[in-house]
Design a protein around this motif. Structure first.
Motif, mmCIF file in Angstrom:
data_model
loop_
_atom_site.group_PDB
_atom_site.id
_atom_site.type_symbol
_atom_site.label_atom_id
_atom_site.label_comp_id
_atom_site.label_asym_id
_atom_site.label_seq_id
_atom_site.Cartn_x
_atom_site.Cartn_y
_atom_site.Cartn_z
ATOM 1 N N VAL A 231 -0.718 4.743 3.973
ATOM 2 C CA VAL A 231 -0.369 4.194 5.286
ATOM 3 C C VAL A 231 1.037 3.605 5.260
ATOM 4 C CG1 VAL A 231 -0.964 2.421 6.982
ATOM 5 C CG2 VAL A 231 -2.761 3.772 5.904
ATOM 6 N N ASN A 232 1.367 2.892 4.190
ATOM 7 C CA ASN A 232 2.714 2.324 4.073
ATOM 8 C C ASN A 232 3.775 3.415 4.012
ATOM 9 O OD1 ASN A 232 1.651 -0.287 4.005
ATOM 10 N ND2 ASN A 232 1.433 -0.263 1.789
ATOM 11 N N GLU A 233 3.484 4.504 3.324
ATOM 12 C CA GLU A 233 4.431 5.620 3.252
ATOM 13 C C GLU A 233 4.635 6.262 4.621
ATOM 14 O OE1 GLU A 233 2.915 8.263 0.342
ATOM 15 O OE2 GLU A 233 3.328 6.932 -1.368
ATOM 16 N N ALA B 198 8.223 -0.759 3.644
ATOM 17 C CA ALA B 198 7.470 -1.141 4.843
ATOM 18 C C ALA B 198 6.004 -1.290 4.450
ATOM 19 C CB ALA B 198 7.644 -0.096 5.946
ATOM 20 N N ARG B 199 5.409 -2.422 4.781
ATOM 21 C CA ARG B 199 4.017 -2.675 4.413
ATOM 22 C C ARG B 199 3.279 -3.363 5.563
ATOM 23 N NH1 ARG B 199 2.605 -1.877 -0.750
ATOM 24 N NH2 ARG B 199 4.265 -1.510 -2.275
ATOM 25 N N ILE B 200 1.998 -2.995 5.693
ATOM 26 C CA ILE B 200 1.141 -3.661 6.668
ATOM 27 C C ILE B 200 0.823 -5.063 6.141
ATOM 28 C CG2 ILE B 200 -1.055 -3.600 7.885
ATOM 29 C CD1 ILE B 200 0.873 -1.415 8.724
ATOM 30 N N GLU C 80 -5.653 -5.764 15.790
ATOM 31 C CA GLU C 80 -4.414 -6.519 15.600
ATOM 32 C C GLU C 80 -3.725 -6.002 14.342
ATOM 33 O OE1 GLU C 80 -5.512 -10.611 15.417
ATOM 34 O OE2 GLU C 80 -5.690 -10.815 17.594
ATOM 35 N N ILE C 81 -2.423 -5.754 14.438
ATOM 36 C CA ILE C 81 -1.685 -5.191 13.306
ATOM 37 C C ILE C 81 -0.276 -5.750 13.285
ATOM 38 C CG2 ILE C 81 -0.958 -3.172 14.637
ATOM 39 C CD1 ILE C 81 -1.179 -1.533 12.039
ATOM 40 N N ALA C 82 0.253 -5.960 12.104
ATOM 41 C CA ALA C 82 1.628 -6.431 11.915
ATOM 42 C C ALA C 82 2.159 -5.850 10.617
ATOM 43 C CB ALA C 82 1.697 -7.961 11.886
ATOM 44 N N ALA C 83 3.482 -5.791 10.498
ATOM 45 C CA ALA C 83 4.106 -5.193 9.316
ATOM 46 C C ALA C 83 5.321 -6.009 8.889
ATOM 47 C CB ALA C 83 4.518 -3.749 9.599
ATOM 48 N N VAL C 84 5.625 -5.941 7.594
ATOM 49 C CA VAL C 84 6.838 -6.523 7.022
ATOM 50 C C VAL C 84 7.737 -5.370 6.595
ATOM 51 C CG1 VAL C 84 7.805 -7.912 5.170
ATOM 52 C CG2 VAL C 84 5.696 -8.630 6.282
#
Length: 282
Positions: free
Chosen positions: A173-175, A195-197, A111-115
């Motif tokens: 990962v964010n980059e 952008a961040r997880i 499960e993964i989500a990002a802001v």
């Protein structure tokens, strides 16, 4: 291509608008209906071109289907009343993506989500290159997060040679996510500022098994360190006993001593001493 225009101030237009309406009403009262009608129509025409642009907002203007330009000047302005206009906000927007269930590079369900923080940088592309730029951002952001998840393993337990993992990648990962989002949203005139997880976990159906595996790996690693330290301590003890000539041990006695020390140093519980009143061979 975005073209920024500077409309004229709207304060004079407001004065003319009010004067035309008052003059039209006055002319009608004086039985000059034709003049009054002309003044009233002129006032309505002038008033249609008056508009307000709030801070960090813009107006995209078209003239019979042709792009004229974008006004970013804040305050009261006046433009050609025949212009069509579209409001576009230039403020930064937060997109709190929904939690997605995808498979990582090794095929494990996670499960993964990002802001994501995004902003319109090119009003022409946002208005005319895509159909609904806000929906475009949402769909492309979801696609980018899915692609990121399938490109990297969750952690190094599955792929020990992985350069970047979702769990330990951190800023890298964010980059990667930010770079891919900027590439995808460039066509819509959108720039991603951050952008961040925000959520990352194994899917519920395998979470228990993966937790046991992580615990087992941690136990093995801890035991390895304990044994490594115990061997060093036993080696040091034998070396000092021999160097100081405290006691002379043959190979069999050394083996017994090593066995006892390893039990004491590596055991989970405190050792219970047993006194031997005889010799080693009895």
């Amino acid at each position: 291509m975005e073209r920024v225009i500077k409309p004229v101030s709207g304060y004079l237009a407001v004065v003319l608008f009010i004067a035309s309406l008052i003059g039209g009403v006055w002319a009608i009262l004086l039985h000059h209906e034709a003049v009054g009608a002309i003044l009233m129509l002129a006032g309505i025409f002038i008033g249609k071109g008056i508009m307000i642009i709030h801070p960090n907002h813009s107006r995209v203007f078209t003239f019979f289907g042709k792009y004229v330009g974008t006004a970013k000047q804040n305050g009261l302005i006046w433009v050609n009343p025949l212009y069509g206009s579209q409001k576009i906000s230039l403020r930064a927007n937060n997109l709190n993506g929904q939690t997605l269930k995808v498979n990582d590079k090794m095929g494990n369900p996670i499960e993964i989500a990002a802001v994501i923080v995004w902003q319109v940088s090119d009003t022409y592309k946002a208005a005319f290159e895509v159909e609904g730029y806000q929906q475009y951002v949402q769909i492309q952001s979801e696609a980018a997060v899915r692609h990121l998840a399938t490109s990297c393993p969750y952690d190094r337990m599955e792929d020990e040679t992985a350069e970047v993992t979702l769990r330990d990648g951190g800023e890298r990962v964010n980059e990667m996510l930010e770079q891919e989002l900027n590439e995808r949203l460039f066509a819509a005139g959108i720039v991603v500022k951050e952008a961040r997880i925000s959520h990352l976990a194994y899917a519920p159906e395998i979470a228990g098994a993966m937790l046991q595996r992580q615990q087992a790996t941690a136990i093995v690693a801890a035991r390895s360190k304990i044994v490594e330290g115990a061997v060093g301590m036993v080696e040091m003890a034998l070396e000092q006993l021999s160097r100081k000539q405290i006691v002379t041990l043959d190979e069999e006695r050394k083996a017994a001593m090593v066995s006892n020390l390893m039990v004491v140093l590596c055991g989970e519980k405190a050792a219970t001493p047993v006194l031997n009143t005889g010799s080693l061979y009895q």
